[in-house]
Motif scaffolding. Structure first.
Motif, short mmCIF file in Angstrom:
data_model
loop_
_atom_site.label_atom_id
_atom_site.label_comp_id
_atom_site.label_asym_id
_atom_site.label_seq_id
_atom_site.Cartn_x
_atom_site.Cartn_y
_atom_site.Cartn_z
N ILE A 87 51.01 44.95 7.36
CA ILE A 87 49.58 44.67 7.15
C ILE A 87 48.65 45.55 8.00
CG2 ILE A 87 50.07 42.25 6.57
CD1 ILE A 87 49.01 41.51 9.39
N GLN A 88 49.23 46.50 8.77
CA GLN A 88 48.43 47.28 9.72
C GLN A 88 47.31 48.08 9.03
OE1 GLN A 88 50.57 49.23 12.83
NE2 GLN A 88 49.07 50.89 13.03
N LYS A 89 47.62 48.66 7.87
CA LYS A 89 46.63 49.47 7.19
C LYS A 89 45.51 48.65 6.54
CE LYS A 89 49.55 53.49 6.21
NZ LYS A 89 50.10 54.37 5.15
N THR A 90 45.88 47.45 6.11
CA THR A 90 44.88 46.61 5.41
C THR A 90 44.16 45.66 6.34
OG1 THR A 90 46.63 45.03 4.85
CG2 THR A 90 46.14 46.75 3.23
N ASP A 91 44.84 45.19 7.39
CA ASP A 91 44.25 44.23 8.32
C ASP A 91 44.71 44.57 9.73
OD1 ASP A 91 43.14 42.12 9.65
OD2 ASP A 91 43.99 40.56 8.36
N SER A 92 44.04 45.55 10.33
CA SER A 92 44.46 46.03 11.66
C SER A 92 44.29 44.94 12.73
CB SER A 92 43.67 47.27 12.05
OG SER A 92 42.28 47.01 12.08
N ALA A 93 43.28 44.09 12.59
CA ALA A 93 43.05 43.04 13.59
C ALA A 93 44.21 42.05 13.61
CB ALA A 93 41.74 42.30 13.28
N GLN A 94 44.70 41.66 12.43
CA GLN A 94 45.83 40.73 12.35
C GLN A 94 47.10 41.40 12.88
OE1 GLN A 94 45.74 37.58 11.65
NE2 GLN A 94 47.96 37.26 11.80
N ALA A 95 47.28 42.69 12.55
CA ALA A 95 48.46 43.41 13.04
C ALA A 95 48.42 43.50 14.56
CB ALA A 95 48.49 44.81 12.44
N GLU A 96 47.23 43.76 15.12
CA GLU A 96 47.08 43.81 16.57
C GLU A 96 47.47 42.49 17.21
OE1 GLU A 96 43.55 44.45 19.93
OE2 GLU A 96 43.15 44.82 17.81
N ALA A 97 47.04 41.37 16.59
CA ALA A 97 47.36 40.04 17.12
C ALA A 97 48.87 39.81 17.12
CB ALA A 97 46.66 38.97 16.30
N LEU A 98 49.56 40.25 16.05
CA LEU A 98 51.01 40.07 15.97
C LEU A 98 51.73 40.92 17.03
CD1 LEU A 98 51.55 40.03 12.09
CD2 LEU A 98 51.93 38.13 13.69
N TYR A 99 51.27 42.14 17.22
CA TYR A 99 51.88 43.00 18.26
C TYR A 99 51.70 42.36 19.64
CZ TYR A 99 52.18 46.83 14.83
OH TYR A 99 52.48 47.61 13.74
N LYS A 100 50.50 41.84 19.89
CA LYS A 100 50.24 41.23 21.20
C LYS A 100 51.10 39.99 21.41
CE LYS A 100 45.53 42.83 22.12
NZ LYS A 100 44.12 42.45 22.33
N THR A 101 51.38 39.26 20.32
CA THR A 101 52.24 38.08 20.42
C THR A 101 53.64 38.48 20.88
OG1 THR A 101 51.02 36.98 18.65
CG2 THR A 101 53.22 36.13 19.15
N ILE A 102 54.13 39.58 20.30
CA ILE A 102 55.47 40.07 20.69
C ILE A 102 55.48 40.51 22.14
CG2 ILE A 102 57.23 41.83 20.22
CD1 ILE A 102 56.18 41.89 17.31
N LEU A 103 54.40 41.13 22.58
CA LEU A 103 54.34 41.69 23.94
C LEU A 103 53.92 40.66 24.98
CD1 LEU A 103 52.53 45.08 23.11
CD2 LEU A 103 54.97 44.72 23.49
N SER A 104 53.53 39.47 24.55
CA SER A 104 52.99 38.47 25.49
C SER A 104 54.06 37.85 26.38
CB SER A 104 52.26 37.36 24.71
OG SER A 104 53.16 36.70 23.84
#
Length: 417
Positions: free
Chosen positions: A10-27
């Motif tokens: 979803i990174q290309k279509t919804d970068s904000a949601q993709a960012e949230a998912l990446y941060k969840t993994i890194l949290s």
């Protein structure tokens, strides 16, 4: 890996949601299993690339700093690779040199605290390169000198080559050509003892060409620039390959080889790297070939960024312009014994003050025999006097007499003995 795949999808279509998912993994701190560490690494790089593509420099810098505390879970080799990759993301964003310096310093402090000597040395070499980019040459040399002492003790030849090459560039920037050449010789000696990667070898060739050009040996410089350009071309380093090609063209311009300039511009490499950089060099070559100050100034105005941002090109372009101006002035002045400076300025198409300044410099450098009458606004040209050979003949006669007296004195001394 499901969350990571979802984020990438979803990174290309919804970068904000993709960012949230990446941060969840890194949290959360990653587990020590290979799968968990791999997921963390991929999420970290994906988030960094997201920030890079969006030009979010501050968030990317903060991500690098915050990640340092988690990197202990990785193997040392993997840690070094991750840190360098994260900093590399910043280098692709224009105008981030100051932020790169800040982030690199933070990483160096972390490496010191964690006793990661190899990583620290690598980062300090990168920091020295950033100082050069910022024109903080003294800071660069101070850091390089400390680093070189340490590298010589541990005999790390490969790192030694890179740092000695940086030292050569720093001294060249400070116009200390002797020390720059000595550093380059040391780098080449170190390189002979180890396998030298193509990019490093290209860097050595590039610096060799630059130093030969400083000594006006443009033919040898051209040979080195060819080698550098081939090396950068093979590694797809477009910017550096273009710079090497520009320097090749400059060498031919300095040698008045206009035909070869045109042949170079039509070569396959020139076609690959076409752009304003090569157009600027073509404009300079044309103006120099036509001996036209107006065309030269027009080229400088039209391609100001391309011709002034590069220190090497700027320096030699200035020399070209000065030589061209000098030849034009001598040609215009030749018929006169006394001429108004304003008239000379009109003939060469330049400002009166600019012409007056150049004429005064030519007189001081003994390129022109004359004097400026500033009260009348005129140049008075002196007739060239033939060399008075009687002075040289008198000196030779005195030398001969001195030799004769010396022989007579020696003979007399021997008779008395």
């Amino acid at each position: 890996m499901g969350r990571l795949e979802d984020a990438k999808a979803i990174q290309k279509t919804d970068s904000a949601q993709a960012e949230a998912l990446y941060k969840t993994i890194l949290s959360t701190r990653p587990e020590t299993t290979d799968a968990a560490l791999k997921e963390y690494e991929l999420a970290l790089m994906a988030l960094g690339e997201l920030y890079r593509d969006a030009g979010r420099t501050a968030e990317l810098a903060l991500l690098v700093k915050e990640t340092l505390s988690v990197l202990n879970a990785f193997a040392k080799s993997k840690t070094s690779k991750l840190v360098r990759q994260m900093i590399d993301l910043l280098t692709t964003i224009p105008g981030t040199t100051d932020i790169q310096v800040e982030v690199t310093r933070s990483c160096i402090e972390w490496a010191i605290n964690e006793h990661r000597s190899f990583l620290r040395q690598s980062l300090e070499a990168r920091l020295a390169a950033l100082y050069l980019e910022k024109t903080a040459y003294r800071d660069a040399i101070s850091l390089i000198e400390t680093l070189l002492k340490e590298l010589r003790r541990v005999d790390d030849k490969m790192m030694l080559v890179e740092v000695q090459l940086l030292e050569s560039r720093a001294y060249h920037a400070l116009r200390n050509i002797a020390k720059s050449r000595a550093s380059l010789s040391s780098a080449r000696t170190s390189a002979n003892a180890v396998y030298c990667p193509p990019l490093t070898q290209a860097g050595l060739d590039m610096q060799s060409g630059v130093l030969h050009a400083e000594e006006k040996d443009f033919n040898t410089a051209y040979s080195y620039f060819i080698e550098a350009m081939e090396g950068y071309h093979s590694q797809e380093e477009t910017k550096k390959a273009t710079d090497a090609l520009k320097y090749m063209l400059l060498c031919k311009i300095m040698e008045n080889a206009t035909d070869e300039v045109n042949n170079l511009l039509e070569s396959k490499h020139a076609l690959k790297y076409q752009g304003r950089d090569l157009e600027a060099m073509k404009a300079i070559a044309t103006a120099h070939s036509n001996r036209s100050l107006a065309e030269f100034e027009q080229a400088l105005n039209n391609y100001k960024v391309e011709l002034t941002s590069d220190r090497f090109i700027r320096s030699h372009s200035t020399d070209l312009y000065d030589n061209l101006l000098q030849h034009n002035l001598l040609r215009v002045i030749e018929p006169f014994s006394r001429v108004e400076i304003s008239h000379v300025a009109k003939l060469v198409g330049l400002d009166t003050q600019q012409v007056e300044t150049k004429l005064s410099r030519m007189i001081l450098d003994k390129k022109l025999s004359g004097v400026l009458d500033q009260g009348e606004g005129c140049l008075i040209v002196f007739e060239e006097q033939g060399t008075d050979k009687s002075y040289e003949a008198a000196l030779k006669t005195i030398k001969k007499l001195s030799d004769v007296v010396e022989v007579l004195y020696t003979n007399q001394a021997s008779l008395l003995d």
